[in-house]
Scaffold this active site. Structure first.
Site: not given
Ligand code: AMP
Length: 421
Positions: A7, A187, A216, A339-340, A342, A393
């Site tokens: 990637n 996505h 998310l 985000i989704g 966690n 992915e």
């Molecule tokens: P990604 O692009 O899928 O790696 O997601 C990145 C996003 O996930 C960022 O906005 C992080 O703040 C969010 N994120 C990761 N861990 C958490 C968590 N425990 N609670 C809220 N947001 C999270």
């Protein structure tokens, strides 16, 4: 079969080596042997990092000036007698490449040939920020591993089943016929993967389910997956449209743009930066683009962070309603991405008050979702299931590589779904 997944971004190359086969896909037993990446390509302190399950993470700092050198370095470390996981780079039997944009040319993953490479080149105009880097990685890997098949997997392909009523914009039609301006969606590998996994988790055939998938992360998008086919998605011609994101605005009134250009005397480049880098969670809160920091600021009583959080969740809710309408109902809502996966707070807010759609969240299950595990977070009697599914992915890319080579890769275009030309 050992598949190398690549990637390539503007200054980075992420990789995984995945052991998979058609049988392993069926049994869901394919596994990652190593994952890592090269960052800061073009600088004197480029960083190569690699993780191998059960071992201490490995890292090296070196000057890596371009993508070919990065891929060469990755192959070297993979076959290193101590750090590596292969006895030689020749153990790699195929390479799967993540491609952002396949335009209307690619409705499935494909074996890369000189003709396919030329067609990918033609899509550069549609994604000038992404495709040139993807392509650079592809060319480098093909020259370094000329004797193995290379497969291109597109972010847009899964959404090629979207019907014209959902992909044509209300603009002069010539913009579509002349410049291919339409909704493509992104996505796609993630939406496809989590919708298939949701069906498995529910123990029901995908062909019976209407699933709304919410990816998310830093970038955010949702898709309406009707019996396995994407019928609408929030991202559009570019990944800017739709949900509020870390630094991207998502949906807005297009007339704001000429207005801002005139009133603030900004250039096109500044306008682009405003929409893509200074908007979204960051632009509204003034705090951060990172959801963890937004949540912390909310707790500390920062009103703009609270507003950013509310807008973020409200848009998700609005699209759940819209996509339930588009599909004539909804059987499952699935959350994925950083985000989704966690943030229980985001999930709770996004589906709150949606009992009228049969959505009943199990608050306890939502709050205690184990990290990295596929989990149902709706109440047992909920008419609409709510699930958390970690996305993967790279695994989709490796699986598609195997499927393309095995001749069992489905196309996502639907006959009769084309708009008049
Ligand atoms: P990604 O692009 O899928 O790696 O997601 C990145 C996003 O996930 C960022 O906005 C992080 O703040 C969010 N994120 C990761 N861990 C958490 C968590 N425990 N609670 C809220 N947001 C999270």
């Amino acid at each position: 079969m050992k598949v190398l997944v690549l990637n390539c971004g503007s200054s980075s190359v992420k990789f995984q080596v995945i052991e998979t086969s058609l049988d392993m896909i069926e049994a869901d037993t394919d596994r990652t042997l190593a994952r890592g990446g090269v960052e800061k390509i073009g600088l004197s302190d480029s960083r190569l990092a690699m993780e191998v399950p059960g071992r201490k993470p490995y890292q090296e700092i070196a000057e890596i000036l371009e993508h070919r050198a990065a891929v060469e370095r990755i192959l070297r470390v993979l076959a290193h007698p101590q750090q590596g996981v292969l006895s030689a780079a020749s153990e790699i039997e195929a390479v799967g490449h993540r491609m952002v944009h396949g335009g209307e040319k690619f409705a499935s993953s494909v074996l890369v040939t000189p003709e396919v490479e030329a067609m990918i080149e033609e899509c550069v105009v549609l994604a000038p920020l992404h495709n040139p880097h993807n392509l650079r990685g592809l060319v480098a890997a093909r020259s370094l591993l000329p004797n193995v098949p290379h497969v291109a997997v597109f972010d847009t392909a899964f959404h090629q089943s979207i019907p014209p009523r959902a992909f044509v914009y209300g603009l002069p039609y010539e913009l579509y016929t002349r410049h291919s301006i339409r909704r493509y969606g992104f996505h796609g590998t993630s939406h496809r993967f989590v919708s298939i996994r949701t069906a498995k988790l529910l123990g029901r055939p995908l062909e019976d389910l209407r699933i709304i998938t919410c990816h998310l992360g830093n970038g955010c998008s949702m898709a309406a997956v009707d019996r396995g086919r994407s019928v609408d998605t929030t991202m559009g011609f570019t990944p800017l449209e739709g949900l509020l994101m870390g630094t991207r605005s998502g949906d807005l009134d297009a007339a704001i743009l000429p207005w801002v250009m005139a009133m603030e005397e900004v250039t096109l480049a500044q306008l682009n930066a405003m929409l893509n880098k200074h908007s979204g969670l960051y632009g509204i809160s003034g705090v951060s683009s990172d959801m963890r920091e937004i949540e912390a600021a909310c707790k500390a009583g920062n009103k703009r962070a609270v507003l950013a959080f509310e807008i973020f969740c409200y848009r998700i809710k609005k699209y759940i309603g819209a996509y339930a309408a588009a599909m004539g109902g909804v059987d499952a809502v699935t959350f994925t991405g950083g985000i989704g996966e966690n943030s229980p707070l985001v999930r709770e807010q996004a589906v709150s008050g949606m009992e009228f759609l049969g959505i009943e969240l199990d608050q306890e299950a939502n709050r205690t979702t184990p990290r990295g595990k596929e989990t149902l977070i709706s109440r047992p009697g909920s008419r609409t299931a709510v699930a958390v599914i970690p996305t993967n992915e790279e695994r989709v890319i490796a699986r598609d590589t195997v499927r393309v080579l095995g001749g069992v890769m489905p196309s996502f275009s639907v006959p009769g779904n084309e708009a008049p030309r």
